[in-house]
Write a protein that holds these residues in place. Structure first.
Motif: not given
Length: 186
Positions: A102, A84, A80, A98-99
């Motif tokens: 991501a 992110e 990442l 993080a999403s």
């Protein structure tokens, strides 16, 4: 998305984030002081299902990645960017922030560690590209790591990581062209 390999993460919150994004099993290192028991679990996982190392994009995360890589051959790597991995409030950095998107993208772009590869990218190429020394070198390395999906490294480790993931000179030059175009557009 189901992941066959076992994903090595730093802690419980990382496991929770991974399981929100994909169907996968994890091993938690519980920090950067990895004991021999955890290394043995990772070795067994590598022999049976394979391993993806997915640590935070910070110094402790890189230390964990390096420790595991030195002890267990053939691991895969997911990365990442710092952006992110940063929470909305901006405090801290980690996989847990993080999403889902991501995390999924990082796992889709997994890089495999390869042995005995000699890259045609020279140390002089790195210097000439402004990746080592100079005022913008760190920023350029961050952009290169993001573009090639190999994570950020310091100047000393960049050449090793390019070799480890068998980045070709063509891939390297293309990434640098993109980075230089972005810089000129700003």
């Amino acid at each position: 998305m189901k992941i066959k390999e076992i994903i090595v993460v730093e802690g419980k919150d990382d496991t929770t984030a991974i399981k929100r994004a994909v169907d996968a099993d994890t091993i938690e290192t519980n920090g950067s002081a990895i004991d021999e028991g955890i290394i043995e679990q990772i070795r067994l996982a590598q022999q049976t299902r394979g391993v993806i190392i997915f640590t935070d994009p910070d110094f402790p995360g890189e230390k964990i990645r390096k420790t595991i890589t030195n002890e267990v051959a053939g691991c895969k790597h997911a990365f990442l960017s710092k952006e992110e991995a940063r929470p909305k409030n901006g405090k801290g950095i980690g996989v847990e922030h993080a999403s889902v998107k991501a995390i999924q993208e990082a796992l889709e772009a997994v890089k495999e560690e390869m042995e005995a590869y000699v890259s045609d990218i020279t140390f002089d190429d790195l210097i000439n590209a402004g990746l080592i020394g100079g005022t913008d070198a760190k920023l350029r390395r961050e952009k290169l790591g993001l573009h090639l999906k190999i994570g950020y490294t310091n100047g000393k480790q960049l050449h090793k990581r390019l070799q480890m993931f068998q980045i070709t000179k063509e891939q390297f030059l293309h990434a640098m062209d993109v980075i230089l175009e972005e810089e000129q557009a700003q």
